[in-house]
Design a protein around this motif. Sequence first.
Motif, PDB file in Angstrom:
ATOM      1  N   LEU A 186      24.729 -32.413 -22.789  1.00  0.00           N
ATOM      2  CA  LEU A 186      24.137 -33.502 -23.566  1.00  0.00           C
ATOM      3  C   LEU A 186      24.157 -33.072 -25.025  1.00  0.00           C
ATOM      4  CD1 LEU A 186      21.103 -34.288 -21.238  1.00  0.00           C
ATOM      5  CD2 LEU A 186      23.284 -35.503 -21.345  1.00  0.00           C
ATOM      6  N   PHE A 187      25.107 -33.566 -25.757  1.00  0.00           N
ATOM      7  CA  PHE A 187      25.318 -33.119 -27.128  1.00  0.00           C
ATOM      8  C   PHE A 187      24.092 -33.392 -27.995  1.00  0.00           C
ATOM      9  CE2 PHE A 187      26.771 -33.660 -31.489  1.00  0.00           C
ATOM     10  CZ  PHE A 187      27.514 -32.513 -31.686  1.00  0.00           C
ATOM     11  N   LEU A 188      23.551 -34.585 -27.906  1.00  0.00           N
ATOM     12  CA  LEU A 188      22.442 -34.945 -28.797  1.00  0.00           C
ATOM     13  C   LEU A 188      21.123 -34.330 -28.337  1.00  0.00           C
ATOM     14  CD1 LEU A 188      23.364 -38.666 -29.508  1.00  0.00           C
ATOM     15  CD2 LEU A 188      23.674 -36.700 -31.007  1.00  0.00           C
ATOM     16  N   ASP A 189      20.921 -34.232 -27.060  1.00  0.00           N
ATOM     17  CA  ASP A 189      19.688 -33.622 -26.542  1.00  0.00           C
ATOM     18  C   ASP A 189      19.742 -32.096 -26.597  1.00  0.00           C
ATOM     19  OD1 ASP A 189      18.126 -35.790 -25.957  1.00  0.00           O
ATOM     20  OD2 ASP A 189      18.819 -35.986 -23.882  1.00  0.00           O
ATOM     21  N   SER A 190      20.889 -31.507 -26.855  1.00  0.00           N
ATOM     22  CA  SER A 190      21.068 -30.059 -26.796  1.00  0.00           C
ATOM     23  C   SER A 190      20.567 -29.513 -25.452  1.00  0.00           C
ATOM     24  CB  SER A 190      20.330 -29.351 -27.938  1.00  0.00           C
ATOM     25  OG  SER A 190      21.130 -29.340 -29.094  1.00  0.00           O
ATOM     26  N   GLN A 191      21.052 -30.122 -24.405  1.00  0.00           N
ATOM     27  CA  GLN A 191      20.634 -29.724 -23.060  1.00  0.00           C
ATOM     28  C   GLN A 191      21.811 -29.786 -22.089  1.00  0.00           C
ATOM     29  OE1 GLN A 191      17.616 -32.523 -21.895  1.00  0.00           O
ATOM     30  NE2 GLN A 191      15.969 -31.124 -22.481  1.00  0.00           N
ATOM     31  N   ILE A 192      21.609 -29.085 -20.984  1.00  0.00           N
ATOM     32  CA  ILE A 192      22.454 -29.294 -19.820  1.00  0.00           C
ATOM     33  C   ILE A 192      21.573 -29.974 -18.791  1.00  0.00           C
ATOM     34  CG2 ILE A 192      23.927 -28.208 -18.091  1.00  0.00           C
ATOM     35  CD1 ILE A 192      24.732 -27.768 -21.106  1.00  0.00           C
ATOM     36  N   VAL A 193      22.078 -31.037 -18.201  1.00  0.00           N
ATOM     37  CA  VAL A 193      21.306 -31.732 -17.171  1.00  0.00           C
ATOM     38  C   VAL A 193      22.017 -31.551 -15.834  1.00  0.00           C
ATOM     39  CG1 VAL A 193      22.445 -33.929 -17.787  1.00  0.00           C
ATOM     40  CG2 VAL A 193      20.346 -33.962 -16.425  1.00  0.00           C
ATOM     41  N   LYS A 194      21.223 -31.187 -14.833  1.00  0.00           N
ATOM     42  CA  LYS A 194      21.755 -31.029 -13.474  1.00  0.00           C
ATOM     43  C   LYS A 194      21.379 -32.275 -12.684  1.00  0.00           C
ATOM     44  CE  LYS A 194      21.027 -28.144  -9.339  1.00  0.00           C
ATOM     45  NZ  LYS A 194      20.336 -26.944  -8.816  1.00  0.00           N
ATOM     46  N   TRP A 195      22.356 -32.921 -12.087  1.00  0.00           N
ATOM     47  CA  TRP A 195      22.066 -34.133 -11.317  1.00  0.00           C
ATOM     48  C   TRP A 195      22.884 -34.145 -10.039  1.00  0.00           C
ATOM     49  CZ3 TRP A 195      26.190 -37.887 -11.291  1.00  0.00           C
ATOM     50  CH2 TRP A 195      27.199 -37.648 -12.238  1.00  0.00           C
ATOM     51  N   ASN A 196      22.361 -34.858  -9.046  1.00  0.00           N
ATOM     52  CA  ASN A 196      23.011 -34.854  -7.745  1.00  0.00           C
ATOM     53  C   ASN A 196      23.840 -36.115  -7.561  1.00  0.00           C
ATOM     54  OD1 ASN A 196      22.910 -35.639  -4.639  1.00  0.00           O
ATOM     55  ND2 ASN A 196      22.907 -33.402  -4.838  1.00  0.00           N
ATOM     56  N   VAL A 197      25.092 -35.937  -7.190  1.00  0.00           N
ATOM     57  CA  VAL A 197      26.020 -37.065  -7.143  1.00  0.00           C
ATOM     58  C   VAL A 197      25.639 -38.051  -6.035  1.00  0.00           C
ATOM     59  CG1 VAL A 197      28.437 -37.743  -6.894  1.00  0.00           C
ATOM     60  CG2 VAL A 197      27.870 -35.637  -8.111  1.00  0.00           C
ATOM     61  N   GLU A 198      25.369 -37.543  -4.830  1.00  0.00           N
ATOM     62  CA  GLU A 198      25.041 -38.466  -3.728  1.00  0.00           C
ATOM     63  C   GLU A 198      23.731 -39.203  -4.006  1.00  0.00           C
ATOM     64  OE1 GLU A 198      27.053 -39.472  -1.414  1.00  0.00           O
ATOM     65  OE2 GLU A 198      28.611 -37.981  -1.813  1.00  0.00           O
ATOM     66  N   ALA A 199      22.773 -38.501  -4.609  1.00  0.00           N
ATOM     67  CA  ALA A 199      21.503 -39.157  -4.951  1.00  0.00           C
ATOM     68  C   ALA A 199      21.741 -40.262  -5.976  1.00  0.00           C
ATOM     69  CB  ALA A 199      20.500 -38.138  -5.497  1.00  0.00           C
ATOM     70  N   ALA A 200      22.644 -40.007  -6.908  1.00  0.00           N
ATOM     71  CA  ALA A 200      22.962 -41.020  -7.923  1.00  0.00           C
ATOM     72  C   ALA A 200      23.591 -42.249  -7.265  1.00  0.00           C
ATOM     73  CB  ALA A 200      23.905 -40.432  -8.969  1.00  0.00           C
ATOM     74  N   ILE A 201      24.398 -42.008  -6.239  1.00  0.00           N
ATOM     75  CA  ILE A 201      25.037 -43.130  -5.533  1.00  0.00           C
ATOM     76  C   ILE A 201      23.977 -43.948  -4.788  1.00  0.00           C
ATOM     77  CG2 ILE A 201      26.658 -43.698  -3.666  1.00  0.00           C
ATOM     78  CD1 ILE A 201      28.294 -41.196  -4.624  1.00  0.00           C
ATOM     79  N   LYS A 202      23.034 -43.228  -4.159  1.00  0.00           N
ATOM     80  CA  LYS A 202      21.939 -43.928  -3.460  1.00  0.00           C
ATOM     81  C   LYS A 202      21.114 -44.756  -4.441  1.00  0.00           C
ATOM     82  CE  LYS A 202      21.222 -40.782   0.384  1.00  0.00           C
ATOM     83  NZ  LYS A 202      20.580 -39.476   0.602  1.00  0.00           N
ATOM     84  N   ALA A 203      20.770 -44.143  -5.572  1.00  0.00           N
ATOM     85  CA  ALA A 203      19.945 -44.842  -6.562  1.00  0.00           C
ATOM     86  C   ALA A 203      20.662 -46.090  -7.067  1.00  0.00           C
ATOM     87  CB  ALA A 203      19.615 -43.905  -7.722  1.00  0.00           C
ATOM     88  N   TYR A 204      21.973 -45.987  -7.226  1.00  0.00           N
ATOM     89  CA  TYR A 204      22.770 -47.121  -7.713  1.00  0.00           C
ATOM     90  C   TYR A 204      22.723 -48.275  -6.712  1.00  0.00           C
ATOM     91  CZ  TYR A 204      26.797 -49.256 -10.168  1.00  0.00           C
ATOM     92  OH  TYR A 204      27.634 -50.070 -10.886  1.00  0.00           O
ATOM     93  N   LYS A 205      22.604 -47.894  -5.431  1.00  0.00           N
ATOM     94  CA  LYS A 205      22.519 -48.923  -4.381  1.00  0.00           C
ATOM     95  C   LYS A 205      21.118 -49.498  -4.276  1.00  0.00           C
ATOM     96  CE  LYS A 205      26.193 -47.300  -1.289  1.00  0.00           C
ATOM     97  NZ  LYS A 205      26.360 -46.105  -0.453  1.00  0.00           N
TER      98      LYS A 205
END
Length: 646
Positions: free
Chosen positions: A413-432
């Motif tokens: 995250l260039f502007l936040d000066s962070q690395i964010v860890k996120w889960n791909v399958e969870a993101a797919i579930k949330a999108y649904k």
Amino acid sequence: MSQDHTKPLDAQPDPGRRKFLNTAAFAGLAGAGLSVGLSACKQEQQAPAATGTVTPASAVQEAGHHEVAPGQLDDYYSFSSGGHSGNVRIYGLPSGREIKCIPVFNTDCLVGWGITNESKAIIGTKPDGSLKYQTGDTHHVHPSYTDGTYDGKYLFVNDKIHGRLARVRLDTMETDKITELPNIQGFHGTFPDKRDPVDASINHTTRVFCGAEFSIPLPNDGAGMDKGEEYRSLFSCVDAESMEVRWQVLIDGNCDLVASSYDGKLAATNQYNTEMGVHYENMMSAEWDACLFFNVARIEEAVKAGKVSYYGGSKVPVVDGRKEANADPKTALTCYVPIPKNPHGVNISPDGKYYACSGKLSPTATVIAHELVLKWFDGEVKEPRETVVAEPEIGLGPLHTGFDNKGNAYTTLFLDSQIVKWNVEAAIKAYKGDKTATVVLDRIDVHYQPGHGFTSMGETKDSDGKYFISDNKFSKDRFLPVGPLHAETAQLIDISGDKMKLLSDHSVLSEPHDSIVIRRDIIKTRQVYNLDEFPNAVKDPKESGVFREGKKVTVKLTSQAPAYSLREFTVKKGDEVTIILTNLDKVEDLTHGFAIPKHDINFLVNPQETKSVTFKADTPGVYWCYCTHFCHALHLEMRSRMIVEA
Ligand code: K7E
Ligand code: CUA
Ligand code: CA
């Protein structure tokens, strides 16, 4: 939260960097763009360099756990692009020790790159024999693949400035070929393929895909310069062995980064300027840009069928991948998947299922399913946007994503000066619509403004989930001050547990963009050359001598510590002199140098290697040629006298 900018940051109760930056970044985004966010960030970091240091607890927590003791070897090689240094660097990880710098598009008098005839021929010369270009800008380094993982054969790297692709041999770790792409500018992303799209038995890299970022008039010959809307970009495919350009695709919008699928069927590039603006405010005007997919097999069928054009005298066939010409999915060569707002970076997950495309100006990462893109090409999915299976909000200024072996993604995250860890399958579930899905698992501050980020073996099916490197663009207060130009920081992060842990800051010279982290057992190097590899080798000291053909003089000599085979050699004023030097020493690590004062000559010969240089001898006198590379107790005595007669 307010801060007293007159005091060092460690004297502040809470540096609150992230909060401040977020506010500033929002202001920046609402205004003209990234520059406002950035300048605010600079202000916020204005601790007096020599006295003020920020040491967040996270930085010291794990320090020491990754150290590599004297005599121990690192577990990984990291190959890193050198940005506008034009080179490639090799680091050992986890130590962060710099082991080698490979000259590619730059000149380098350490080894004689750009000085020897052999290296000049690779870089490319003008008719007068001088280098065609002396500059380069390397961004993306990617090795060749076999069966979905690195095979240790080649490393490919781009030159953004002059539109060139270079290949480095991984056995000697030297550049062996450079190809200039026709009719493009701003060659940015590159990625080798991993499999043939049709012949499944070809499970290794045979093509390298190259994305052109800047649209230009086609041909760029001085006509149509005022018609910005007609400028176009080309996506190129280079043969991995011959390094010839196989084909190009005419596209709408621009190319930025590039990815290739594990099954060989698709190549992808993110597009931030679908507007095709020539001024930056126009490049940000649209809410949607795209991730563009190329159907490799169909493109190659079209090339075979002769459905091609040629531009500006180039012999490379160009197929039409523009939107309008590819409206019917069943025959389309390209698929434009809408992605919010100037995305940056497209990375494929190690299981080959998903592409993550970061929003840059949108706080999201867009996840596209590989299978659904294939289905779109089969006519089974109606809208390209239906290939999107997730679009989590992850933070500000997302750029690049690395993956571990547990289904997690790590995005810079260039502007936040962070690395964010996120889960791909969870993101797919949330999108649904699943509200219970936890998408974002962890965040860690990095120092500061990360560009690329990547995981160990993360761009292969053997992603091992051990390390993440954050290549940061600003390093203020992380290292001893060295004047106005700062080093960059590469931060090593342990990703093996639930929480990310910052292990160390490694200083890196300006300016790495992309790197890859390879397990050391994959790399097999050679320490000694074979004399037969060099057609001009001087195989025996007895072959040494001065050979004249009119004004052209060839001086053949050999080196064996601590002497050259010729103690002196004589040429005449006005001669064009070619020196051929073979190092007959066979011992590992026994390299000699050869420098000629006042003639701008300096190069190395490694064990059993031959190199040559050509120059004009135009001033009579004595010139002591000497060995520059410490080789022997009598290294200083290792000399030869060049006598130039009037
Ligand atoms: Cu993001 Cu050239 Cu890969 Cu730099 S690009 S960071
Ligand atoms: Cu040979 Cu120093
Ligand atoms: Ca845009």
